[in-house]
Design an enzyme around this catalytic site. Structure first.
Site, PDB file in Angstrom:
ATOM      1  N   GLY A   1       0.829  -1.322  -0.160  1.00  0.00           N
ATOM      2  CA  GLY A   1      -0.220   0.001   0.129  1.00  0.00           C
ATOM      3  C   GLY A   1       0.921   1.273   0.029  1.00  0.00           C
ATOM      4  O   GLY A   1       1.975   1.259  -0.556  1.00  0.00           O
ATOM      5  N   ILE A   2       0.328   2.240   0.725  1.00  0.00           N
ATOM      6  CA  ILE A   2       1.274   3.524   0.726  1.00  0.00           C
ATOM      7  C   ILE A   2       2.522   3.273   1.370  1.00  0.00           C
ATOM      8  O   ILE A   2       3.259   4.022   0.710  1.00  0.00           O
ATOM      9  CB  ILE A   2       0.204   4.537   1.672  1.00  0.00           C
ATOM     10  CG1 ILE A   2      -1.111   4.758   0.992  1.00  0.00           C
ATOM     11  CG2 ILE A   2       1.087   6.003   1.791  1.00  0.00           C
ATOM     12  CD1 ILE A   2      -2.218   5.480   1.792  1.00  0.00           C
TER      13      ILE A   2
ATOM     14  N   LEU B   1     -19.592   2.740  18.041  1.00  0.00           N
ATOM     15  CA  LEU B   1     -19.358   2.825  19.279  1.00  0.00           C
ATOM     16  C   LEU B   1     -20.359   1.655  20.037  1.00  0.00           C
ATOM     17  O   LEU B   1     -19.701   1.134  20.997  1.00  0.00           O
ATOM     18  CB  LEU B   1     -19.114   4.107  20.047  1.00  0.00           C
ATOM     19  CG  LEU B   1     -18.288   4.155  21.130  1.00  0.00           C
ATOM     20  CD1 LEU B   1     -16.978   3.783  21.205  1.00  0.00           C
ATOM     21  CD2 LEU B   1     -18.553   5.647  21.789  1.00  0.00           C
TER      22      LEU B   1
ATOM     23  N   ASN C   1     -21.345  -1.117  19.405  1.00  0.00           N
ATOM     24  CA  ASN C   1     -20.982  -2.321  19.274  1.00  0.00           C
ATOM     25  C   ASN C   1     -19.368  -2.597  19.550  1.00  0.00           C
ATOM     26  O   ASN C   1     -18.827  -3.715  19.196  1.00  0.00           O
ATOM     27  CB  ASN C   1     -21.027  -2.946  17.789  1.00  0.00           C
ATOM     28  CG  ASN C   1     -22.400  -2.874  17.358  1.00  0.00           C
ATOM     29  OD1 ASN C   1     -23.410  -3.021  18.201  1.00  0.00           O
ATOM     30  ND2 ASN C   1     -22.869  -2.235  16.266  1.00  0.00           N
TER      31      ASN C   1
ATOM     32  N   ASN D   1     -15.927   9.953  10.949  1.00  0.00           N
ATOM     33  CA  ASN D   1     -16.682   9.241  10.107  1.00  0.00           C
ATOM     34  C   ASN D   1     -17.500   8.175  10.911  1.00  0.00           C
ATOM     35  O   ASN D   1     -17.234   7.589  11.961  1.00  0.00           O
ATOM     36  CB  ASN D   1     -15.441   8.586   9.205  1.00  0.00           C
ATOM     37  CG  ASN D   1     -16.205   8.100   8.112  1.00  0.00           C
ATOM     38  OD1 ASN D   1     -17.159   8.486   7.582  1.00  0.00           O
ATOM     39  ND2 ASN D   1     -15.522   7.278   7.293  1.00  0.00           N
TER      40      ASN D   1
ATOM     41  N   TYR E   1     -10.750   4.755  14.722  1.00  0.00           N
ATOM     42  CA  TYR E   1      -9.611   5.362  13.726  1.00  0.00           C
ATOM     43  C   TYR E   1      -9.287   6.737  14.022  1.00  0.00           C
ATOM     44  O   TYR E   1      -8.415   7.429  13.646  1.00  0.00           O
ATOM     45  CB  TYR E   1     -10.145   4.618  12.217  1.00  0.00           C
ATOM     46  CG  TYR E   1      -9.139   4.888  11.481  1.00  0.00           C
ATOM     47  CD1 TYR E   1      -8.078   4.316  11.098  1.00  0.00           C
ATOM     48  CD2 TYR E   1      -9.456   5.838  10.489  1.00  0.00           C
ATOM     49  CE1 TYR E   1      -7.282   4.669  10.158  1.00  0.00           C
ATOM     50  CE2 TYR E   1      -8.848   6.318   9.388  1.00  0.00           C
ATOM     51  CZ  TYR E   1      -7.662   5.461   9.212  1.00  0.00           C
ATOM     52  OH  TYR E   1      -6.801   5.788   8.013  1.00  0.00           O
TER      53      TYR E   1
ATOM     54  N   LYS F   1      -6.391   9.110  14.473  1.00  0.00           N
ATOM     55  CA  LYS F   1      -5.858   9.798  13.454  1.00  0.00           C
ATOM     56  C   LYS F   1      -5.862  11.358  13.759  1.00  0.00           C
ATOM     57  O   LYS F   1      -4.765  12.143  13.498  1.00  0.00           O
ATOM     58  CB  LYS F   1      -6.438   9.626  12.106  1.00  0.00           C
ATOM     59  CG  LYS F   1      -6.493   8.239  11.486  1.00  0.00           C
ATOM     60  CD  LYS F   1      -4.799   7.982  11.216  1.00  0.00           C
ATOM     61  CE  LYS F   1      -4.503   6.829  10.428  1.00  0.00           C
ATOM     62  NZ  LYS F   1      -3.060   6.353  10.310  1.00  0.00           N
TER      63      LYS F   1
ATOM     64  N   THR G   1      -6.223   1.895  -2.154  1.00  0.00           N
ATOM     65  CA  THR G   1      -5.311   0.613  -1.625  1.00  0.00           C
ATOM     66  C   THR G   1      -6.232  -0.509  -1.275  1.00  0.00           C
ATOM     67  O   THR G   1      -7.446  -0.199  -1.347  1.00  0.00           O
ATOM     68  CB  THR G   1      -4.298   1.334  -0.541  1.00  0.00           C
ATOM     69  OG1 THR G   1      -5.740   1.479   0.466  1.00  0.00           O
ATOM     70  CG2 THR G   1      -3.618   2.464  -0.808  1.00  0.00           C
TER      71      THR G   1
HETATM   72  N1  NAD Z   1      -6.079   4.198   2.014  1.00  0.00           N
HETATM   73  C1  NAD Z   1      -6.353   5.266   2.440  1.00  0.00           C
HETATM   74  O1  NAD Z   1      -7.279   5.898   1.757  1.00  0.00           O
HETATM   75  C2  NAD Z   1      -5.878   5.834   3.531  1.00  0.00           C
HETATM   76  C3  NAD Z   1      -6.582   7.122   3.870  1.00  0.00           C
HETATM   77  C4  NAD Z   1      -5.972   7.983   4.938  1.00  0.00           C
HETATM   78  C5  NAD Z   1      -5.144   7.412   5.885  1.00  0.00           C
HETATM   79  N2  NAD Z   1      -4.460   6.278   5.374  1.00  0.00           N
HETATM   80  C6  NAD Z   1      -3.336   5.960   6.329  1.00  0.00           C
HETATM   81  O2  NAD Z   1      -2.376   5.389   5.618  1.00  0.00           O
HETATM   82  C7  NAD Z   1      -1.558   4.377   6.101  1.00  0.00           C
HETATM   83  C8  NAD Z   1      -1.223   3.234   5.220  1.00  0.00           C
HETATM   84  O3  NAD Z   1      -2.508   2.845   4.607  1.00  0.00           O
HETATM   85  P1  NAD Z   1      -2.827   1.865   3.490  1.00  0.00           P
HETATM   86  O4  NAD Z   1      -4.124   2.132   2.906  1.00  0.00           O
HETATM   87  O5  NAD Z   1      -1.716   1.502   2.727  1.00  0.00           O
HETATM   88  O6  NAD Z   1      -2.933   0.661   4.534  1.00  0.00           O
HETATM   89  P2  NAD Z   1      -2.575  -1.308   4.311  1.00  0.00           P
HETATM   90  O7  NAD Z   1      -3.545  -1.790   5.368  1.00  0.00           O
HETATM   91  O8  NAD Z   1      -2.578  -1.481   3.041  1.00  0.00           O
HETATM   92  O9  NAD Z   1      -1.024  -1.000   4.960  1.00  0.00           O
HETATM   93  C9  NAD Z   1      -0.790  -0.966   6.018  1.00  0.00           C
HETATM   94  C10 NAD Z   1       0.468  -1.492   6.529  1.00  0.00           C
HETATM   95  O10 NAD Z   1       0.913  -1.519   7.924  1.00  0.00           O
HETATM   96  C11 NAD Z   1       1.170  -2.758   8.465  1.00  0.00           C
HETATM   97  N3  NAD Z   1       1.107  -2.752  10.038  1.00  0.00           N
HETATM   98  C12 NAD Z   1      -0.072  -2.748  10.567  1.00  0.00           C
HETATM   99  N4  NAD Z   1       0.082  -2.979  11.957  1.00  0.00           N
HETATM  100  C13 NAD Z   1       1.480  -2.805  12.024  1.00  0.00           C
HETATM  101  C14 NAD Z   1       2.300  -2.854  13.262  1.00  0.00           C
HETATM  102  N5  NAD Z   1       1.940  -3.208  14.467  1.00  0.00           N
HETATM  103  N6  NAD Z   1       3.614  -2.821  13.028  1.00  0.00           N
HETATM  104  C15 NAD Z   1       4.236  -2.685  11.949  1.00  0.00           C
HETATM  105  N7  NAD Z   1       3.439  -2.565  10.994  1.00  0.00           N
HETATM  106  C16 NAD Z   1       2.014  -2.779  11.045  1.00  0.00           C
HETATM  107  C17 NAD Z   1       0.569  -3.587   7.914  1.00  0.00           C
HETATM  108  O11 NAD Z   1       1.077  -4.854   7.991  1.00  0.00           O
HETATM  109  C18 NAD Z   1       0.331  -3.184   6.503  1.00  0.00           C
HETATM  110  O12 NAD Z   1       1.381  -3.633   5.601  1.00  0.00           O
HETATM  111  C19 NAD Z   1      -2.227   3.900   7.433  1.00  0.00           C
HETATM  112  O13 NAD Z   1      -1.715   4.528   8.423  1.00  0.00           O
HETATM  113  C20 NAD Z   1      -3.741   4.333   6.971  1.00  0.00           C
HETATM  114  O14 NAD Z   1      -4.639   4.511   8.097  1.00  0.00           O
HETATM  115  C21 NAD Z   1      -4.687   5.431   4.246  1.00  0.00           C
END
Ligand code: NAD
Length: 471
Positions: free
Chosen positions: A243-244, A321, A323, A371, A377, A381, A412
């Site tokens: 992902g990101i 909340l 649940n 949200n 979450y 954040k 993602t």
């Molecule tokens: N995708 C979106 O639209 C979006 C929007 C806003 C914020 N975000 C934030 O961006 C970040 C990445 O999001 P994404 O969509 O790529 O998520 P994703 O779920 O695809 O990837 C998250 C990664 O974090 C790792 N991770 C989780 N817990 C962990 C831990 N305890 N220790 C180490 N690694 C850990 C996971 O294994 C995974 O590889 C997150 O913080 C998410 O909240 C995403």
């Protein structure tokens, strides 16, 4: 391209979308190796300064010089076209269009002065190329010199409404931002202008960036403007397996950084692949474990310290909340903000992050707007924004900046699980009419990470295509 975007680009879509006033998600102008900074000449213009020296120096002149040095063809105060406000439209040939527009509004000293924006902008808006970016320069109304008249603060604060509205009307994948300058900010704004005028900020629009005095010396021009501004930097990216996070690791590596890629044991296979692809190293680590601060510090010590820490790892356990189970709520808080706080404090305390250091958190629009079903979450954040507020002043004193990105809807695996209608809404609520890509978030993080971005600290940048959520 999502299904609606594909329809909007089809023959039928092209006929229906504008007439019905539907969102028009045009392909965005993203950065590519060797791509020019802007898709045409950049016009630097502005309000005619009143008598007396400008409060923050010659912002338009410095902007023109910075962009010209970065390879843009600049028409403006010091550029090829001479006086930009007088007849600049004649300085581009035939049907050539502006690839960017920089409007210096630092001279606005009263609400009435803002009318000058009509003269400075209106003649040029129809000549903006698709994907052109507009940057308005103003004074930071919260950091004006003591004794500044109230009218200056009013005028400068007004620029925010102006730029956010312009962002909603420009269309065609164009973006509009406001850069607010404080004392010392003019000399430090180069990296911010390069980011905002280029395709690196394709999914950022309607945002305000504050630039002040740098927290450490700026790098020399060539080092800062070249394709590898992170050369020699040591970076840690959590959640880098996919992902990101994987996009961040990839981009930081491509810009020259050595990247320590961190993720949980269950993701070790993907993590190793990311680390190999970016020429970095994997560190299998659950960031919430008691051993995590010590193990991360050891990895950084082996490299002689760390320059950039990106707290990207994140999880959701969405439920209303009524649940909610306490253990699920606790897990979200600990991964998303508890662990980043412990790790940052440990690295700062151990002196492993110092002069030139960068900490970048990953917040979310959910943390700004809230949200349904996301109390845990959104709390975590919003807590990331609190982390920035709490640590930025102390870190700045040590020459480290602390900032965060707040992504909107990014395509993602995390968002692929969102129900289809909510997913469509998430995309269409943005002025740019689409979801972003992981690389869009990575670009914003890479900009924060650059040594030349030393004048930007304590800030949260939304990477959301100007979503209506929480705006
Ligand atoms: N995708 C979106 O639209 C979006 C929007 C806003 C914020 N975000 C934030 O961006 C970040 C990445 O999001 P994404 O969509 O790529 O998520 P994703 O779920 O695809 O990837 C998250 C990664 O974090 C790792 N991770 C989780 N817990 C962990 C831990 N305890 N220790 C180490 N690694 C850990 C996971 O294994 C995974 O590889 C997150 O913080 C998410 O909240 C995403």
């Amino acid at each position: 391209m999502d299904r609606y975007a594909a329809f909007a680009r089809s023959g039928l879509g092209r006929r229906l979308v504008p007439g019905l006033g539907l969102p028009d998600p045009v392909p965005l102008r993203r950065d590519a190796p060797g791509a020019p900074l802007a898709p045409g000449p950049v016009l630097v213009t502005g309000l005619v300064p009143p008598d007396g020296a400008p409060l923050v120096g010659d912002a338009a002149g410095v902007a023109a010089a910075e962009l010209a040095a970065a390879g843009a063809r600049v028409v403006g105060p010091d550029g090829a076209g001479g006086d930009a406000t007088a007849g600049a439209a004649g300085a581009v040939a035939g049907d050539e269009r502006w690839g960017g527009l920089v409007v210096d509004a630092t001279a606005a000293a009263s609400p009435a002065d803002l009318v000058g924006l009509v003269g400075a902008c209106t003649p040029h808006l129809r000549r903006l190329a698709r994907g052109a970016h507009v940057v308005v320069l103003g004074l930071d109304p919260d950091r004006l010199p003591a004794g500044s008249p109230a009218a200056v603060r009013v005028a400068q604060r007004a620029l925010e409404g102006f730029t956010r509205s312009l962002g909603k009307e420009v269309g065609g994948g164009r973006t509009v931002q406001l850069v607010l300058l404080a004392e010392g900010g003019v000399g430090a704004m180069g990296s911010t202008l390069r980011f905002l005028l280029s395709g690196r900020s394709a999914f950022v629009s309607g945002q305000v960036v504050r630039v002040g005095a740098p927290v450490h010396d700026l790098p020399s021009g060539e080092d800062a403007r070249g394709p590898r501004p992170l050369a020699g930097r040591r970076a840690v990216v959590t959640g880098a397996a996919r992902g990101i996070g994987a996009a961040v690791a990839q981009l930081l590596g491509a810009r020259g950084a050595h990247v320590v890629c961190v993720d949980v044991p269950a993701a070790a296979g993907d993590l190793a692949a990311t680390a190999r692809a970016v020429g970095g190293e994997p560190l299998v680590l659950d960031i919430t474990s008691d051993l995590a601060p010590g193990r991360l510090a050891e990895a950084c010590e082996r490299l002689g310290g760390v320059d950039v820490v990106v707290h990207n790892a994140g999880i959701t356990r969405d439920r209303r909340l009524r649940n909610m189970r306490p253990d699920a709520f606790a897990a979200v808080l600990d991964v998303n903000v508890g662990a980043p706080l412990r790790l940052t404090e440990h690295l700062l305390g151990a002196g492993l992050l110092g002069r030139g250091g960068r900490v970048v958190g990953v917040s979310s629009l959910a943390g700004i707007a809230g949200n349904d079903g996301q109390t845990s979450y959104a709390a975590s954040k919003a807590g990331v924004i609190g982390l920035v507020d709490a640590l930025a002043p102390r870190a700045a004193a040590a020459g480290t900046t602390v900032n965060a990105v707040a992504p909107g809807f990014i395509e993602t695996r995390m968002t692929a699980t969102v129900p289809p209608l909510t997913r469509q809404l998430g995309r269409r609520l943005a002025s740019l009419g689409q979801g972003g890509l992981p690389v869009d978030v990575a670009e914003a993080i890479a900009w924060f990470a650059e040594p030349a971005t030393a004048g930007v600290h304590g800030q949260v940048l939304r990477v959301c295509g100007q979503s209506l959520l929480g705006a």
